[in-house]
Design a protein around this motif. Structure first.
Motif, mmCIF file in Angstrom:
data_model
loop_
_atom_site.group_PDB
_atom_site.id
_atom_site.type_symbol
_atom_site.label_atom_id
_atom_site.label_comp_id
_atom_site.label_asym_id
_atom_site.label_seq_id
_atom_site.Cartn_x
_atom_site.Cartn_y
_atom_site.Cartn_z
ATOM 1 N N GLN A 131 0.821 -1.208 0.000
ATOM 2 C CA GLN A 131 0.000 0.000 0.000
ATOM 3 C C GLN A 131 0.855 1.257 0.000
ATOM 4 O O GLN A 131 0.595 2.212 -0.743
ATOM 5 C CB GLN A 131 -0.940 0.002 1.203
ATOM 6 N N ARG B 186 -2.057 -11.475 -6.522
ATOM 7 C CA ARG B 186 -2.919 -11.958 -5.438
ATOM 8 C C ARG B 186 -3.028 -10.933 -4.320
ATOM 9 O O ARG B 186 -4.134 -10.585 -3.869
ATOM 10 C CB ARG B 186 -2.372 -13.274 -4.892
ATOM 11 N N ASP B 187 -1.893 -10.428 -3.851
ATOM 12 C CA ASP B 187 -1.903 -9.443 -2.770
ATOM 13 C C ASP B 187 -2.557 -8.138 -3.222
ATOM 14 O O ASP B 187 -3.240 -7.463 -2.445
ATOM 15 C CB ASP B 187 -0.475 -9.165 -2.291
ATOM 16 N N LYS C 296 -4.999 -7.698 -5.530
ATOM 17 C CA LYS C 296 -6.456 -7.837 -5.598
ATOM 18 C C LYS C 296 -7.072 -7.872 -4.206
ATOM 19 O O LYS C 296 -8.170 -7.350 -3.985
ATOM 20 C CB LYS C 296 -6.822 -9.099 -6.379
ATOM 21 N N ALA C 297 -6.357 -8.473 -3.252
ATOM 22 C CA ALA C 297 -6.863 -8.506 -1.876
ATOM 23 C C ALA C 297 -6.925 -7.105 -1.284
ATOM 24 O O ALA C 297 -7.810 -6.786 -0.487
ATOM 25 C CB ALA C 297 -5.979 -9.405 -1.013
ATOM 26 N N LEU C 298 -6.007 -6.245 -1.710
ATOM 27 C CA LEU C 298 -5.930 -4.893 -1.156
ATOM 28 C C LEU C 298 -6.845 -3.913 -1.880
ATOM 29 O O LEU C 298 -7.542 -3.100 -1.256
ATOM 30 C CB LEU C 298 -4.480 -4.397 -1.222
ATOM 31 N N TYR C 299 -6.877 -3.987 -3.225
ATOM 32 C CA TYR C 299 -7.590 -2.971 -4.019
ATOM 33 C C TYR C 299 -8.865 -3.480 -4.698
ATOM 34 O O TYR C 299 -9.596 -2.689 -5.301
ATOM 35 C CB TYR C 299 -6.644 -2.396 -5.084
ATOM 36 N N LYS C 300 -9.111 -4.779 -4.645
ATOM 37 C CA LYS C 300 -10.350 -5.388 -5.190
ATOM 38 C C LYS C 300 -10.464 -5.271 -6.714
ATOM 39 O O LYS C 300 -11.529 -5.538 -7.266
ATOM 40 C CB LYS C 300 -11.609 -4.753 -4.554
ATOM 41 N N VAL C 301 -9.418 -4.873 -7.410
ATOM 42 C CA VAL C 301 -9.415 -4.826 -8.876
ATOM 43 C C VAL C 301 -8.075 -5.367 -9.369
ATOM 44 O O VAL C 301 -7.090 -5.370 -8.626
ATOM 45 C CB VAL C 301 -9.616 -3.386 -9.413
ATOM 46 N N TRP D 294 -6.234 -0.927 -12.247
ATOM 47 C CA TRP D 294 -5.867 0.090 -11.256
ATOM 48 C C TRP D 294 -4.820 1.040 -11.810
ATOM 49 O O TRP D 294 -4.921 2.270 -11.653
ATOM 50 C CB TRP D 294 -5.344 -0.604 -10.004
#
Length: 296
Positions: free
Chosen positions: A200, A229-230, A232-237, A242
């Motif tokens: 992030q 993977r990490d 998409k888990a953080l930003y959902k796209v 992004w």
């Protein structure tokens, strides 16, 4: 386009090397890669990313700072906190002065000194499987007395390689008496592996917008699949979606608020094909970059 090495050189603080040139940091003793520093920060320092080339023990004498790990775990260090940072982990430091300056000792241990310490024990330590990168220690009375002795050495301006070695071995033995798992931390090998970084914090920096997804994954210390993977888990796209959104937002800002030409903005954001940049921008804003310029 900016290279990964240029990005790292401009944005990541490598310690202990970088500490020698800092006006708020003084060297108490130093011999090779082993050293004891004293820092006294008088102004806010926010979002400083760093990693250590050697195990580093931090003791907070006064004030407080927040350390954020690659997994976004927050660790609040206040007066009396003692913490060991293993070699080669990426962290972020945030210091906002409230009532006190941040005063702290930083102790670095070279490989030879650690080997000498470990040779004092007959048992072979197993590599640590702990997920955390920070090894916290309770500041018991004997540790308080130890840091008081460092304060005396600091005031007396003692500079001796022999005393430095003795003091660093002393603190390692004192910590071992409290937490024998220190051996596991010191034998854990960080070299040769990718340094996982805080995703992030990394992606909040607009300077990465001209990098490819593959470069971002490499810069974050992850494989491309682990990065996706990490991410998409953080930003959902997906990362590609992004990145395109962020580039268009930044492009609009640069066109509206700076004197950069359309070509310069495209190159700044990593677009080598100007026509492709204009096409994407128009799809996003229903206006061309030139029209944005003319409206200002």
């Amino acid at each position: 386009m900016k290279t990964l090495s240029q990005y790292c050189e401009n944005n990541i603080l490598v310690i202990p090397q970088a500490l020698f040139g800092m006006p708020d940091v003084s060297v108490i003793m130093q011999d090779g890669d082993s050293a004891i520093f004293y820092k006294c920060l008088q102004q806010d320092l926010i979002d400083v990313e760093f990693y250590s080339n050697a195990p580093c023990l931090v003791y907070i004498e006064s004030g407080s700072e927040t350390i954020t790990s690659a997994d976004n775990e927050l660790h609040q260090l206040t007066a009396g906190s003692v913490i060991l940072l293993p070699r080669g982990v990426n962290l972020h430091s945030d210091f906002v002065q409230s009532t006190e300056k941040l005063k702290a000792y930083l102790l670095f241990f070279d490989d030879q000194l650690i080997s000498e310490f470990l040779s004092s024990f007959n048992t072979v330590a197993k590599p640590s499987r702990q997920s955390h990168c920070l090894f916290k220690v309770e500041c018991a009375d004997n540790l308080e007395l130890y840091f008081e002795s460092l304060q005396q050495l600091h005031r007396q301006k003692v500079h001796s390689p022999a005393i430095l070695k003795l003091k660093l071995l002393e603190i390692l033995h004192l910590i071992y008496l409290q937490k024998p798992t220190l051996l596991d931390v010191l034998t854990k090998k960080q070299q040769g592996a990718k340094r996982k970084r805080n995703l992030q914090r990394l992606l909040d920096n607009n300077q990465i917008l001209n990098l490819s997804i593959s470069d971002m994954a490499n810069l974050s210390g992850r494989s491309l699949s682990a990065f996706s993977r990490d991410f998409k888990a953080l930003y959902k796209v997906p990362p590609k979606q992004w990145l395109q959104q962020r580039r268009m937002t930044q492009a609009h800002q640069l066109l509206a608020d700076t004197d950069q030409s359309v070509t310069e903005v495209a190159l700044t954001l990593g677009f080598e094909n100007l026509s492709h940049f204009i096409k994407l921008f128009k799809q996003h804003y229903q206006l061309t970059p030139k029209q944005i310029k003319l409206r200002i």
